[in-house]
Write a protein that holds these residues in place. Structure first.
Motif, PDB file in Angstrom:
ATOM      1  N   ASP A 125     -24.457  -6.854 -15.513  1.00 33.42           N
ATOM      2  CA  ASP A 125     -24.056  -6.266 -16.800  1.00 33.42           C
ATOM      3  C   ASP A 125     -24.363  -4.774 -16.839  1.00 33.42           C
ATOM      4  O   ASP A 125     -23.560  -3.977 -17.328  1.00 33.42           O
ATOM      5  CB  ASP A 125     -24.769  -6.967 -17.953  1.00 33.42           C
ATOM      6  N   LEU A 170     -24.549  -2.705 -14.293  1.00 34.92           N
ATOM      7  CA  LEU A 170     -23.595  -2.003 -13.424  1.00 34.92           C
ATOM      8  C   LEU A 170     -22.230  -1.875 -14.094  1.00 34.92           C
ATOM      9  O   LEU A 170     -21.570  -0.840 -13.993  1.00 34.92           O
ATOM     10  CB  LEU A 170     -23.471  -2.722 -12.079  1.00 34.92           C
ATOM     11  N   LEU A 171     -21.808  -2.927 -14.777  1.00 35.08           N
ATOM     12  CA  LEU A 171     -20.513  -2.875 -15.455  1.00 35.08           C
ATOM     13  C   LEU A 171     -20.502  -1.872 -16.602  1.00 35.08           C
ATOM     14  O   LEU A 171     -19.478  -1.254 -16.869  1.00 35.08           O
ATOM     15  CB  LEU A 171     -20.131  -4.268 -15.968  1.00 35.08           C
ATOM     16  N   LYS A 172     -21.642  -1.709 -17.275  1.00 39.44           N
ATOM     17  CA  LYS A 172     -21.718  -0.737 -18.361  1.00 39.44           C
ATOM     18  C   LYS A 172     -21.502   0.683 -17.856  1.00 39.44           C
ATOM     19  O   LYS A 172     -21.013   1.547 -18.581  1.00 39.44           O
ATOM     20  CB  LYS A 172     -23.071  -0.823 -19.069  1.00 39.44           C
ATOM     21  N   HIS A 173     -21.887   0.942 -16.624  1.00 43.52           N
ATOM     22  CA  HIS A 173     -21.787   2.288 -16.060  1.00 43.52           C
ATOM     23  C   HIS A 173     -20.723   2.374 -14.960  1.00 43.52           C
ATOM     24  O   HIS A 173     -20.777   3.247 -14.100  1.00 43.52           O
ATOM     25  CB  HIS A 173     -23.145   2.722 -15.517  1.00 43.52           C
ATOM     26  N   LEU A 174     -19.764   1.475 -15.004  1.00 45.36           N
ATOM     27  CA  LEU A 174     -18.720   1.428 -13.992  1.00 45.36           C
ATOM     28  C   LEU A 174     -17.915   2.717 -13.929  1.00 45.36           C
ATOM     29  O   LEU A 174     -17.480   3.142 -12.854  1.00 45.36           O
ATOM     30  CB  LEU A 174     -17.788   0.240 -14.258  1.00 45.36           C
ATOM     31  N   SER A 175     -17.732   3.372 -15.059  1.00 39.17           N
ATOM     32  CA  SER A 175     -16.936   4.604 -15.077  1.00 39.17           C
ATOM     33  C   SER A 175     -17.547   5.690 -14.191  1.00 39.17           C
ATOM     34  O   SER A 175     -16.827   6.523 -13.648  1.00 39.17           O
ATOM     35  CB  SER A 175     -16.780   5.107 -16.509  1.00 39.17           C
ATOM     36  N   LEU A 186     -18.689   5.318 -11.316  1.00 46.92           N
ATOM     37  CA  LEU A 186     -18.283   5.083  -9.933  1.00 46.92           C
ATOM     38  C   LEU A 186     -16.926   5.713  -9.620  1.00 46.92           C
ATOM     39  O   LEU A 186     -16.552   5.839  -8.461  1.00 46.92           O
ATOM     40  CB  LEU A 186     -18.267   3.588  -9.637  1.00 46.92           C
TER      41      LEU A 186
END
Length: 126
Positions: A55, A57-62, A64
């Motif tokens: 979760d 990692l997905l919150k900060h996916l942008s 990447l």
């Protein structure tokens, strides 16, 4: 949470080692994700923090996508000279992806409809 992060990195490491040992043309993280999915399907005991780390990692996916954007900016000259070809490839690949997705969805829906109909028939429902 640390154990969850270590689990994700461990799966990626195993995937990288597998790809390099067998010289496969597949990225190591893809093999690692497949391994993680197999572990979850096998109901292997995973640390409770795996979902929490995922979760996060997905919150900060942008973030990447920043290296990809920097790479495009560094190659602006090339993008300008080959922009039409790049645009054509993106459009064609998007169209092919949409068609394949629609065909697969229709096939799965048909199979699920048949399975649901058979199950309802077995249970005595119309």
């Amino acid at each position: 949470m640390l154990y969850g992060f270590a689990t994700l990195l461990g799966c990626q490491l195993v995937g990288e080692a597998f790809v390099r040992a067998l010289a496969l043309p597949i990225p190591g993280p893809v093999i690692g994700m497949t391994l993680l999915a197999a572990l979850m399907l096998a109901r292997a005991p995973l640390p409770a923090g795996v979902g929490e780390v995922g979760d996060g990692l997905l919150k900060h996916l942008s973030l990447l996508f920043v290296p990809a954007g920097v790479g495009i900016v560094q190659q602006l000259g090339r993008v300008g000279s080959e922009g039409l070809r790049i645009l054509l490839v993106v459009l064609v690949s998007t169209a092919v992806t949409l068609v394949v997705t629609a065909v697969v969805f229709a096939g799965v829906a048909r199979l699920m409809g048949v399975a649901a109909t058979e199950q309802a028939t077995r249970e005595g429902e119309p």
